[in-house]
Design a protein around this motif. Structure first.
Motif, PDB file in Angstrom:
ATOM      1  N   SER A  56      42.320  40.277  35.540  1.00 35.54           N
ATOM      2  CA  SER A  56      42.189  40.238  34.087  1.00 35.54           C
ATOM      3  C   SER A  56      41.493  38.956  33.711  1.00 35.54           C
ATOM      4  O   SER A  56      41.425  38.010  34.506  1.00 35.54           O
ATOM      5  CB  SER A  56      43.580  40.316  33.434  1.00 35.54           C
ATOM      6  OG  SER A  56      43.487  40.075  32.042  1.00 35.54           O
ATOM      7  N   SER A  57      40.969  38.938  32.497  1.00 31.00           N
ATOM      8  CA  SER A  57      40.375  37.687  32.032  1.00 31.00           C
ATOM      9  C   SER A  57      41.428  36.789  31.386  1.00 31.00           C
ATOM     10  O   SER A  57      41.147  35.656  31.008  1.00 31.00           O
ATOM     11  CB  SER A  57      39.230  37.977  31.053  1.00 31.00           C
ATOM     12  OG  SER A  57      39.666  38.894  30.084  1.00 31.00           O
ATOM     13  N   THR A  58      42.636  37.296  31.253  1.00 29.46           N
ATOM     14  CA  THR A  58      43.762  36.493  30.767  1.00 29.46           C
ATOM     15  C   THR A  58      44.583  36.084  31.988  1.00 29.46           C
ATOM     16  O   THR A  58      45.150  36.950  32.669  1.00 29.46           O
ATOM     17  CB  THR A  58      44.650  37.335  29.828  1.00 29.46           C
ATOM     18  OG1 THR A  58      43.807  37.980  28.873  1.00 29.46           O
ATOM     19  CG2 THR A  58      45.691  36.495  29.137  1.00 29.46           C
ATOM     20  N   PRO A  59      44.620  34.796  32.280  1.00 28.29           N
ATOM     21  CA  PRO A  59      45.254  34.357  33.534  1.00 28.29           C
ATOM     22  C   PRO A  59      46.659  34.911  33.764  1.00 28.29           C
ATOM     23  O   PRO A  59      46.961  35.382  34.855  1.00 28.29           O
ATOM     24  CB  PRO A  59      45.259  32.831  33.412  1.00 28.29           C
ATOM     25  CG  PRO A  59      44.059  32.531  32.579  1.00 28.29           C
ATOM     26  CD  PRO A  59      43.969  33.660  31.587  1.00 28.29           C
ATOM     27  N   GLU A  60      47.512  34.896  32.721  1.00 27.58           N
ATOM     28  CA  GLU A  60      48.878  35.367  32.953  1.00 27.58           C
ATOM     29  C   GLU A  60      48.887  36.848  33.296  1.00 27.58           C
ATOM     30  O   GLU A  60      49.606  37.314  34.168  1.00 27.58           O
ATOM     31  CB  GLU A  60      49.768  35.159  31.722  1.00 27.58           C
ATOM     32  CG  GLU A  60      49.756  33.765  31.160  1.00 27.58           C
ATOM     33  CD  GLU A  60      48.544  33.570  30.254  1.00 27.58           C
ATOM     34  OE1 GLU A  60      48.470  34.217  29.185  1.00 27.58           O
ATOM     35  OE2 GLU A  60      47.637  32.778  30.635  1.00 27.58           O
ATOM     36  N   LYS A  61      48.048  37.594  32.550  1.00 25.83           N
ATOM     37  CA  LYS A  61      47.997  39.021  32.821  1.00 25.83           C
ATOM     38  C   LYS A  61      47.401  39.271  34.211  1.00 25.83           C
ATOM     39  O   LYS A  61      47.816  40.176  34.936  1.00 25.83           O
ATOM     40  CB  LYS A  61      47.157  39.733  31.756  1.00 25.83           C
ATOM     41  CG  LYS A  61      47.224  41.257  31.858  1.00 25.83           C
ATOM     42  CD  LYS A  61      46.430  41.952  30.760  1.00 25.83           C
ATOM     43  CE  LYS A  61      46.259  43.431  31.109  1.00 25.83           C
ATOM     44  NZ  LYS A  61      45.142  44.051  30.402  1.00 25.83           N
ATOM     45  N   ALA A  62      46.427  38.471  34.580  1.00 27.64           N
ATOM     46  CA  ALA A  62      45.809  38.615  35.887  1.00 27.64           C
ATOM     47  C   ALA A  62      46.852  38.438  36.987  1.00 27.64           C
ATOM     48  O   ALA A  62      46.949  39.239  37.911  1.00 27.64           O
ATOM     49  CB  ALA A  62      44.684  37.595  36.060  1.00 27.64           C
ATOM     50  N   ARG A  63      47.674  37.427  36.839  1.00 26.34           N
ATOM     51  CA  ARG A  63      48.662  37.158  37.886  1.00 26.34           C
ATOM     52  C   ARG A  63      49.762  38.228  37.902  1.00 26.34           C
ATOM     53  O   ARG A  63      50.195  38.677  38.965  1.00 26.34           O
ATOM     54  CB  ARG A  63      49.273  35.768  37.696  1.00 26.34           C
ATOM     55  CG  ARG A  63      48.249  34.679  37.956  1.00 26.34           C
ATOM     56  CD  ARG A  63      48.838  33.267  37.916  1.00 26.34           C
ATOM     57  NE  ARG A  63      47.813  32.287  37.549  1.00 26.34           N
ATOM     58  CZ  ARG A  63      46.863  31.861  38.399  1.00 26.34           C
ATOM     59  NH1 ARG A  63      46.829  32.302  39.632  1.00 26.34           N
ATOM     60  NH2 ARG A  63      45.959  30.977  37.993  1.00 26.34           N
ATOM     61  N   ALA A  64      50.183  38.621  36.725  1.00 24.81           N
ATOM     62  CA  ALA A  64      51.216  39.663  36.676  1.00 24.81           C
ATOM     63  C   ALA A  64      50.680  40.969  37.275  1.00 24.81           C
ATOM     64  O   ALA A  64      51.377  41.665  38.018  1.00 24.81           O
ATOM     65  CB  ALA A  64      51.653  39.909  35.222  1.00 24.81           C
ATOM     66  N   SER A  65      49.436  41.263  36.984  1.00 26.18           N
ATOM     67  CA  SER A  65      48.848  42.489  37.523  1.00 26.18           C
ATOM     68  C   SER A  65      48.726  42.407  39.038  1.00 26.18           C
ATOM     69  O   SER A  65      48.962  43.380  39.760  1.00 26.18           O
ATOM     70  CB  SER A  65      47.475  42.732  36.897  1.00 26.18           C
ATOM     71  OG  SER A  65      47.577  42.913  35.498  1.00 26.18           O
ATOM     72  N   GLY A  66      48.358  41.239  39.518  1.00 33.86           N
ATOM     73  CA  GLY A  66      48.243  41.051  40.958  1.00 33.86           C
ATOM     74  C   GLY A  66      49.581  41.238  41.648  1.00 33.86           C
ATOM     75  O   GLY A  66      49.683  41.877  42.699  1.00 33.86           O
ATOM     76  N   ALA A  67      50.617  40.697  41.043  1.00 38.81           N
ATOM     77  CA  ALA A  67      51.952  40.839  41.631  1.00 38.81           C
ATOM     78  C   ALA A  67      52.364  42.313  41.653  1.00 38.81           C
ATOM     79  O   ALA A  67      52.941  42.803  42.623  1.00 38.81           O
ATOM     80  CB  ALA A  67      52.958  40.026  40.826  1.00 38.81           C
ATOM     81  N   ALA A  68      52.038  42.997  40.579  1.00 39.56           N
ATOM     82  CA  ALA A  68      52.447  44.402  40.470  1.00 39.56           C
ATOM     83  C   ALA A  68      51.831  45.282  41.546  1.00 39.56           C
ATOM     84  O   ALA A  68      52.396  46.309  41.911  1.00 39.56           O
ATOM     85  CB  ALA A  68      52.090  44.949  39.090  1.00 39.56           C
ATOM     86  N   ILE A  69      50.669  44.893  42.053  1.00 38.98           N
ATOM     87  CA  ILE A  69      50.056  45.731  43.086  1.00 38.98           C
ATOM     88  C   ILE A  69      50.196  45.106  44.463  1.00 38.98           C
ATOM     89  O   ILE A  69      49.598  45.567  45.430  1.00 38.98           O
ATOM     90  CB  ILE A  69      48.567  46.020  42.780  1.00 38.98           C
ATOM     91  CG1 ILE A  69      47.758  44.718  42.786  1.00 38.98           C
ATOM     92  CG2 ILE A  69      48.409  46.744  41.439  1.00 38.98           C
ATOM     93  CD1 ILE A  69      46.255  44.938  42.837  1.00 38.98           C
ATOM     94  N   GLY A  70      50.969  43.993  44.550  1.00 39.57           N
ATOM     95  CA  GLY A  70      51.289  43.469  45.867  1.00 39.57           C
ATOM     96  C   GLY A  70      50.281  42.488  46.438  1.00 39.57           C
ATOM     97  O   GLY A  70      50.288  42.208  47.629  1.00 39.57           O
ATOM     98  N   LEU A  71      49.414  41.924  45.588  1.00 42.04           N
ATOM     99  CA  LEU A  71      48.525  40.873  46.093  1.00 42.04           C
ATOM    100  C   LEU A  71      49.357  39.633  46.437  1.00 42.04           C
ATOM    101  O   LEU A  71      50.355  39.341  45.779  1.00 42.04           O
ATOM    102  CB  LEU A  71      47.486  40.490  45.030  1.00 42.04           C
ATOM    103  CG  LEU A  71      46.307  41.426  44.786  1.00 42.04           C
ATOM    104  CD1 LEU A  71      45.358  40.790  43.764  1.00 42.04           C
ATOM    105  CD2 LEU A  71      45.558  41.711  46.087  1.00 42.04           C
TER     106      LEU A  71
END
Lengths: 385, 385, 385, 385
Positions: free
Chosen positions: B40-55
């Motif tokens: 995501s271009s929003t850092p917090e959302k980017a990190r949360a999204s990454g966690a959600a898919i197991g990055l």
């Protein structure tokens, strides 16, 4: 029982296709009887053709003027009441006008005529004599097409947004097809068919189907027609068009689309549903909506969800397929009822009207004009003048 | 076994559609592994999204420039090798150019970019850096589409005469759809999607399918686009077009055709056969000829009559349907092979090339220009300049 | 995000079919990771196969007992949690029992075992150890099959009257097929597949589909099985059957029906509707009623009329076909949720249960007994003892 | 032109279904003319019915014995030549025997009679009088069914292995249907229809279709028939059967399968191809082989790949659907040719023969006997005695 309507036929001699279809349709209709004919412009061929289909020799005429004259002289309850004209397009106008002037109603195969001049002559005769005329736009005779029209007219599917219609065949797909198919030679000869080829022969069917189902006219179009090398009439083309109600559409007609037999297919996308019908599977109408399973409406005299008038014109219950000849017969049935004054369906006449026919002529001319001008937009209004 | 290609993803955070499709396709492909992302271009959302898919947290970046920088600094056998860009169209060019400059290959969802300027920037970067680029024109990933292409290329069906293609959906058919569908909001916002709506989103798929199967380019076209009241981007339209090889066609793209989910359907009429494929029944290809029964070619890794390279990319024998995700995965498989130099199919790359992508951009612009000028004819050549 | 479930595989080495399907399904599921395997009973082949699919050498074992022992010894958050058994049928019971005794959950491809004795051994182990077991009855993983089950269970279609199910293939239709198809040789070898051929391989799928959708068991049947000359196991047969709820049905399973690839098709006629589903077009379910248009229910994550739990397991919106691998993956997804305790769909487990598997074994045995006795009626109750 | 055959009709008065179908079929055939009738067993109703369909009052009789007597007394070139018997089954034998004894050929709707005793009386009369008899097994009148027969007979598809046939309707699916449908009441009344319900009405059509296409007889069968609570005749059932040539099959007939209108569908799996035909899409025949694309053979008088005799009996070129009435008409056409001695197709008579009819009677009785004995196997040989 209603007395059958006595029919005379002009054209349709040995080797012709559509004349036989008209005769079968009339037999299937049940409210018609073919009692006279001038089946060819060659007297010997006319008489031989009449004998072959069982006409009485006394009423199998060598030429159509003779038929009109001699039948007119018979007793009112014996003479023909209507004439079916199944000649090549350039031979529609003269017998049609003469038949009406002689007091007979007229059935003409589409398109109305080979040229706009001829079409106007027929239109004048209709207005002048007050005779009835029916154009055999076959495909509007299918019950599921009529059901589609009712769905649109009833308003439950919303206004028409986009129409996609195609009518594709392949019997002219090879350069050699013109030589091999003598029976249909007139269709590709400008002197007989008029100025259009595929667009006069089948494009006009597609256009009529659009107008019949939507209840609107094609207002304007941009078309591009073409033909295989060595041909003089269009055998393929496509058009963008606008409907009088504001919707838009595309129309394709072709006789060089290899692998397609008689593939007339139409999709009418309305604001609340999409309707889909294909002539080669004519007993079903697909009604697709968002957020609901897609519905397959099926033909049959016993289908409770079909309009009662449409159930009444079907000969068999659901699952017993009716086809092209039955659709054609439906047109004869309806015109017979119109002649007898026994019409029960007030929704639509059941056969192509003069207005439909003139609209078809305007469509053909507009396509030719547009294509000649590089697919520019052409208005259909005022095309008749 | 070939070593898997390490992938980083830009875009595709929570709530996005196509990012998930890319990830599933990569997993299904088998020769890729998603190891990093800036979702995501929003850092917090980017990190949360990454966690959600197991990055791994260490490789789930808050912004794509950070990802490119940090990954570049890793060991060659650890850092990502390619970047998948699944952002809205207006966000394709900057990360794509930067990724290539940083030495990474690039996968971009179609269309190449929101504007021709952006597209040219990407094209320049490709030429300058020598990096590989793949455009995910999904539907060219279906084996039966590839088989159609081979039939045309092989010459047995003759030259292309007429193409009929449509791509119709209904998810924008109601005025309220823009409000309700936040996930797809960017697709109808000119600032994010570029100047085209449906024609950029799905019209370009239809155009690519035409070009892919025929092996020709769309040379010129006349198009008419429109939109429901209150909208700023096209949601519906139709075009007449000419192919570089001389054939003609019609193309319809719409997101307001009620009842159609994802109805991409194409007919290619050649001089000796008609080919028909429909995305919603993707495992069959109809080949229709005159004077022969119509043939239904069916997908399956064990179908002896399919090209060997196409049997090889199918995962299951006949009768075990593969679908959209498998088609998408085929693109990843092919690009992975291109990166590893293990390509075995010399017929076509297996993914959309830069040329395909630029042709798609020219198609979009030509449609817009033609429509704005009253559906006049527009040439696609030179559109990029 | 849920932590992925760590999987070990027994069988599925090079040249096998279903092992690869399980691996792809697990990858597509997203909540599994294959981390270990004993892919063959031949140690060298096991290790080569493991390398080919990217298993770590340290966890690619030469034999399954070694895998169970070594994995058991690992840390709880590292060792495998479940074992997928994709060996020939006669090799199901020993590893399954051992795996459960070692504390692992088990996934077994259908049928449960090659013999009823083996099946009972597995059943005993499940009861004794309390481990979870899933049988991969693939076709119950399709969303539209699940929707059919819900329609029946919900009562709106009335009680089941008649079921027509067939599962026909043609890969054994020629005498020479046994020699040519080494990969599948075990399926026609009684020592490996058990006493049934086609009825064990695919008849059991058809029977499970009947039981899954109707929510009833097949109570009794009369079956006639046969085989091409020279074969020892059935390759074709048909049965009449009774359901526990009173309905009746016919079941056909054949691997010699020429022209059919994987044609599993079922019609369930209830008192108020007929439901029809065909595996080769898996994304639609036909619901036919009297006095209403026939409905085509279509798959898609965005179809408002589908059960919410079924929308949730689909990966793509309507019109983006999902297929066999996605159905298979759904079984893995569901079993993963069962293992993690994150099940949200209370309607059915989402995978074949031990009861389903034992019912399948009883079905196979009853067919063999009935056929041997001249297609006399056989009860399925008590078949296990 | 061949002189038309003069027809008298027994039964088929107002409110009847099949009588009207026979009349339409005769009209469509073109080589028949209905000139006399005793349309009901109630004299007033007979005369009213005759008037309604346009019979001359002088030849619209109050009872069939009167018709036979009076017509016999007419001049040879005026009196009827054949009689169509369209009464309920229990009323077939007496008029049929009397008609043959009076020198008339006979057309009887299937099944031959309500009981085997009646059937034998008709058979005796045929043998004794030497008159011609035709049974209207409608579905063998479809050109694509005839093409399937030729494919089997020609040997190119190999010997028949397995047949799957179903004939399902839903007009008796509700308990109340018997009250509501007076027109068809006789079909469910043992005194009028004979001892079988659905199996006499439609099961016999399915059995005839099997025998017609395969060119074999059903030798033995095991059947299970049932009926909704409160009924006395079967409305649903299924059978396993053996063909005289060694193939096996399943047959389902039901009038309680909700959502099915007239779903007669057959698959004939031969050693080298599978043939598939469905009555509701009668203009195509699917021919499926291994290692080749599946072929769709399509009806049409101009289809070069169809047998010439089959092209000759079609009225329209490909893509113009013919249906149920045309199939029915084909039977009349063929019987007319047989009467006139103008048969040109030596492959099969074109109408159901006495042997076919007796085989149908044996089928019905065998189903009833088998079902009564718990679906045990019953031989059809010797059933007539």
């Amino acid at each position: 029982m209603m007395t059958v309507v006595r029919l005379g036929m002009i054209g349709g001699g040995q080797g012709a296709f559509i004349g036989g279809v008209h005769r079968t349709a009339a037999a299937l209709a049940g409210n018609w009887q073919l009692v006279a004919g001038a089946l060819s412009s060659t007297p010997e061929k006319a008489r031989a053709s009449g004998a072959a289909i069982g006409l009485l020799p006394s009423r199998s005429y060598g030429a159509w003027p003779e038929m009109l004259e001699r039948e007119s002289a018979m007793a009112a309850d014996e003479r023909i009441e209507a004439v079916a004209i199944v000649t090549p397009n350039h031979m529609h106008a003269r017998p049609a006008v003469a038949a009406m002037e002689a007091g007979f109603d007229v059935i003409i195969d589409k398109p109305l005529a080979g040229t706009m001049v001829d079409a106007c002559a027929i239109a004048d005769a209709v207005r002048r004599t007050g005779r009835r005329i029916a154009i055999t736009y076959t495909y509007a005779g299918y019950p599921m097409v009529k059901q589609a029209r009712r769905l649109v007219a009833g308003g439950s599917v919303g206004p028409v947004r986009r129409v996609i219609v195609k009518y594709t065949q392949d019997w002219l797909s090879r350069a050699c097809d013109l030589e091999d198919n003598k029976q249909a030679a007139w269709r590709v000869d400008p002197a007989q068919s008029g100025e259009a080829g595929a667009f006069g022969d089948i494009g006009t069917h597609a256009a009529n189907l659009v107008e019949f189902i939507t209840g609107q006219r094609i207002n304007s179009l941009a078309a591009e027609l073409s033909m295989l090398s060595g041909r003089v009439l269009d055998d393929d083309g496509a058009a963008l068009f606008h409907l009088s109600g504001g919707g838009r559409g595309t129309l394709i007609a072709s006789q060089v689309c290899v692998g397609d037999a008689n593939d007339l297919a139409i999709s009418i996308y309305c604001a609340d549903a999409g309707l889909h019908w294909r002539q080669e599977q004519p007993n079903q109408l697909t009604v697709a909506r968002r957020d609901r399973p897609t519905e397959i409406w099926q033909a049959g005299s016993n289908r409770a969800y079909l309009a009662p008038e449409l159930r009444a014109i079907q000969r068999t219950p659901g699952g017993h397929p009716e086809g092209y000849l039955e659709a054609f017969a439906n047109i004869y049935v309806a015109f017979g009822h119109a002649i007898r004054g026994t019409v029960t369906d007030s929704d639509e006449p059941g056969f192509g009207t003069l207005d439909d026919a003139l609209s078809g002529m305007a469509f053909i001319r507009a396509c030719l004009l547009s294509s000649a001008a590089g697919a520019t937009w052409v208005d259909l209004q005022g095309m008749e003048s």
